[in-house]
Design a protein around this motif. Sequence first.
Motif: not given
Length: 263
Positions: A53-69, A71-77
């Motif tokens: 849930s935390l990862l989904r929220t952080m991706c939605a606000s661009n704090w994190l991003d994922t690769d094409q699959t 499954t792998t999380y990296r820092l967002g813009v």
Amino acid sequence: MEADKKVDGSFPGPLVKSAGRVLDILDDIAANGPSTQLQLATRLGIPKSSLHSLLRTMCASNWLDTDQTGTTYRLGVHTLTVSSAFIDGDPVLMRASTILDEISAATEETVHLGRLDGTEIIYTAKRESKYPLRMFSAIGRRLPAYSTALGRAMLAEMPEEAREAFVPEQIKAITPLTITDRGDLLTIIDKAAQLGYSEESEESCMGVRCFGVALPFSHRPVDALSVSVPISRLKRGREDIIIETLLSVKSRLSAMRNNSPAR
């Protein structure tokens, strides 16, 4: 350092667990690079259901991003936006910019600005050497304060009894030449206090010698400057020029602060 903040960077009193976990995720990916949910759960000890849930929220606000699959999380813009705002708004970074340029021009070597954060220093600005052989030192990199010229310069400005909290009993070596004897390190910091500048040789980077001074921008300095030189370029008399340049800048800034009506 804030009055209610401990040496290790923590604050007394209750903390919000979910907010702490978000910050832990950002810190972990910053330190270890792109990671899977399993890797994050293992390193951070966060239950998978909560972590998802935390990862989904952080991706939605661009704090994190994922690769094409996905499954792998990296820092967002958004982390870049916040970092840029910090650099643009920090008063020490703005004030120190011309000082970095001055020392870089005078020494022609790599110049770093660093800040004390808990028991570590974090590189906050850098000027590259004019020579082809350069150091690898990224803005945002952290190192133990006691093993760097930057950190030792700031610890040397503290009361002698306060320094001991920044030097642990068990010291992990960064290079084969890192000094790991606590008593020896405290003696070195005491010497830096007497001389007005600090130094270290190949303790944080092999083949490199560093010299540092604390910046007298506040009553208790938490920022410092250093000049890093490959030992192969440290010819006769060059060390003296670097030390004299740093001490001259420190002396001038101290005089300006002492003469300021706002101090």
